[in-house]
Design an enzyme around this catalytic site. Structure first.
Site, mmCIF file in Angstrom:
data_model
loop_
_atom_site.group_PDB
_atom_site.id
_atom_site.type_symbol
_atom_site.label_atom_id
_atom_site.label_comp_id
_atom_site.label_asym_id
_atom_site.label_seq_id
_atom_site.Cartn_x
_atom_site.Cartn_y
_atom_site.Cartn_z
ATOM 1 C CB VAL A 180 -1.891 -5.227 -16.384
ATOM 2 C CG1 VAL A 180 -1.601 -5.372 -17.860
ATOM 3 C CG2 VAL A 180 -3.103 -4.345 -16.158
ATOM 4 C CB ALA A 181 -3.653 -5.066 -11.772
ATOM 5 C CB SER A 182 -5.597 -10.154 -10.404
ATOM 6 O OG SER A 182 -6.666 -10.935 -9.909
ATOM 7 C CB SER B 216 -10.425 -9.272 -3.161
ATOM 8 O OG SER B 216 -10.643 -7.910 -2.856
ATOM 9 C CB ILE B 217 -13.431 -6.088 -5.927
ATOM 10 C CG1 ILE B 217 -13.584 -6.076 -4.400
ATOM 11 C CG2 ILE B 217 -14.720 -5.619 -6.582
ATOM 12 C CD1 ILE B 217 -14.703 -6.941 -3.878
ATOM 13 C CB ALA B 218 -12.378 -5.624 -10.397
ATOM 14 C CB VAL C 285 -6.789 -3.806 -14.494
ATOM 15 C CG1 VAL C 285 -6.578 -2.711 -15.534
ATOM 16 C CG2 VAL C 285 -7.506 -3.241 -13.269
ATOM 17 C CE LYS D 104 -11.269 -1.989 -10.081
ATOM 18 N NZ LYS D 104 -11.050 -0.926 -9.071
ATOM 19 C CG ASP E 118 -7.770 1.500 -1.006
ATOM 20 O OD1 ASP E 118 -7.110 1.187 0.002
ATOM 21 O OD2 ASP E 118 -8.129 0.663 -1.852
#
Length: 525
Positions: free
Chosen positions: A125-127, A129-131, A133, A151, A286
């Site tokens: 559902v989300a992407s 640079s690090i991980a 979900v 995650k 953040d």
């Protein structure tokens, strides 16, 4: 060999976007100026320098994009046009193969996926640079089903990051040695700071602990929702937390249609930020729109939902008190106090003249205070202060970098929600109340309560401790008197010996005279 090819790819991008010209222009060596004219010959570099730098970082990949994001927060180091352009950087990273995510999860927990989750959505559902979900369902400790967000760290990130960071450290060393501003810009410290951020984000257990701490801190505020962490399902490469339902805060019209009070939402964001900073000394660092949603559920309607806790900031009691006094002095337009605080804290050299620093700060701030309050931008004031800081050799404070970044994010988000938001007047009552709480009788009472268990343990022991102390003092007094008496006796003996010597000498001298007189008389007669 891999590092060589990566270095060559970076050099190619640098040449393509003319970044070599930007780097050489910051150096003052005559031969480098001539080299700059040579390397730019025949190339068309019409785009603004900030745009070229941003495009180059985007082409170099996620690690450099994230470095640009961190660098954009250091407005004390960058020209305004470059900082503004780098602030546009976003993590536009395609998701990795879902089977790789599944393999990472199974390797972490040493179990098949169906023994870990009741259900697992393979489509992310989300992407970033690090991980990335995935949504899933687990069986909670109470036996009920819970919707969760999983995650998973991108595979091979540690190796890629280490290679790029090694090159960044090397380039930072060159800049520190060759650039005229190398000492003030502290390129090695900036890269080291970025190194810390990245390695912290790679450890999802650390992120989970950050989320748990923020959840505890915000539990009684009723303004912010933080997802619950399921520790039985957390690992260095995998983190499982409560799935949160809400509307992204960037969708203002949708929130307004749902009946959310947008101006109140903007003020609540300011309250949350200042509460985390000054009450807790632990804040989400953040807070861009991609990490914030708003709940529309009836029981939590209109509350913020915070996501992604890889970067948090922490302040000491000294930092909090210093910042609160600075903000309060700014609000009261007491520029002399601001200057004194900078010198007292050691941020500027001790020999700095207060009047000169006061005048410079007044020049920055006064034009903004003369405008209507709703037009005052704290972000703009900070940028001007950063430029002024170069003249007075203000040292960079690493512990406040994240705070500066977050404050700018909060102001930008608040003004996006409500252009009429007055950040300063919203914050001023909070800070004044906090100052009274920290400096007045409340703090004394609070500290007394905190020390009460220690006092309760100490009180029964006081008679014994007092008796022991008096005995020790008496023994020490006796020792001192005994020592003084011995010294007195020694001195008396030395005096007696001296008197005896004088007496014997006088007698001998008198006898000698009598003998001489007798001899003289015998010779005469």
């Amino acid at each position: 060999m891999g590092r060589f090819f990566r270095a060559w790819a970076i050099v190619w991008v640098v040449l393509r976007y003319g970044l070599d010209e930007l780097v050489l222009s910051s150096f003052q060596h005559p031969w480098l100026s001539r080299l700059r004219r040579i390397v730019t010959f025949g190339r068309k570099l019409d785009a603004p320098r900030g745009q070229r730098l941003r495009q180059a970082l985007e082409e170099l990949g996620p690690i450099f994009v994230k470095f640009g994001q961190v660098l954009s927060t250091r407005r004390d180091l960058l020209p305004p046009d470059v900082a503004e352009e780098l602030a546009k950087l976003q993590d536009r990273v395609p998701p990795f193969d879902s089977q790789i995510a599944v393999d990472t999860i199974e390797k972490s927990f040493r179990k098949p996926l169906d023994q870990i989750f009741l259900s697992f959505e393979r489509q992310p559902v989300a992407s970033a640079s690090i991980a990335q979900v995935h949504f899933a369902t687990i069986r909670g400790r109470d036996g009920g089903e819970r919707e969760v967000a999983v995650k998973v760290v991108r595979p091979g990130m540690k190796r890629v990051i280490d290679k790029d960071l090694a090159l960044m450290h090397m380039m930072a060393g060159w800049v520190a040695k060759l650039s005229a501003d190398g000492t003030r810009l502290k390129p090695r410290e900036v890269v080291a700071e970025f190194d810390t951020y990245l390695n912290d984000e790679l450890d999802l257990v650390r992120e989970a602990s950050n989320a748990a701490q923020l959840r505890r801190n915000m539990a009684g505020l009723d303004l912010l929702l933080v997802p619950e962490i399921f520790w039985d399902f957390c690992h260095t490469d995998v983190m499982v937390m409560e799935r949160m339902h809400g509307v992204p805060i960037s969708q203002v019209e949708k929130l307004r249609e749902a009946g959310v009070d947008i101006p109140k939402l903007a003020r609540d964001g300011v309250t949350i930020f200042f509460t985390q900073v000054f009450r807790d000394g632990f804040f989400h660092a953040d807070m861009h729109p991609g990490n914030i949603m708003v709940s529309l559920a009836p029981e939590t309607f209109g509350r913020y939902i915070s996501l992604d806790f890889g970067i948090v900031g922490a302040l000491t009691e000294f930092d909090k008190e210093y910042l609160a006094q600075n903000f309060t002095a700014f609000f009261r337009r007491d520029y002399k106090r601001v200057a004194e605080l900078h010198i007292e804290s050691g941020w500027v050299p001790a020999e700095t003249r207060v009047n000169d620093l006061e005048s410079a700060i007044r020049t920055v701030c006064e034009p903004y205070f003369d405008r209507p309050l709703k037009e005052i931008s704290l972000g703009m004031v900070l940028m001007r202060l950063f430029q002024t800081s170069r003249r007075f050799q203000v040292e960079i404070q690493p512990q406040l970098v994240l705070l500066q970044k977050t404050l700018l994010n909060i102001e930008g988000l608040g003004r996006q929600l409500d252009p009429e938001l007055d950040l300063w007047s919203t914050a001023k009552p909070f800070l004044e109340t906090w100052m009274l709480d920290q400096m007045g009788p409340r703090r004394l009472l609070r500290e007394f309560k905190a020390e009460a268990p220690h006092y309760a343990k100490l009180l029964p022991e006081l008679p014994r401790l007092l008796h022991s102390y008096l005995n020790r003092q008496s023994a020490q007094q006796q020792q001192r008197e005994s020592r003084e008496w011995r010294e007195l006796l020694k001195e008396q003996k030395r005096t007696n010996r001296l008197l005896q010597s004088l007496l014997y000498g006088g007698v001998g001298f008198s006898l000698g005279l009598l003998v001489m007189q007798w001899v003289v008389r015998v010779r005469i007669f």
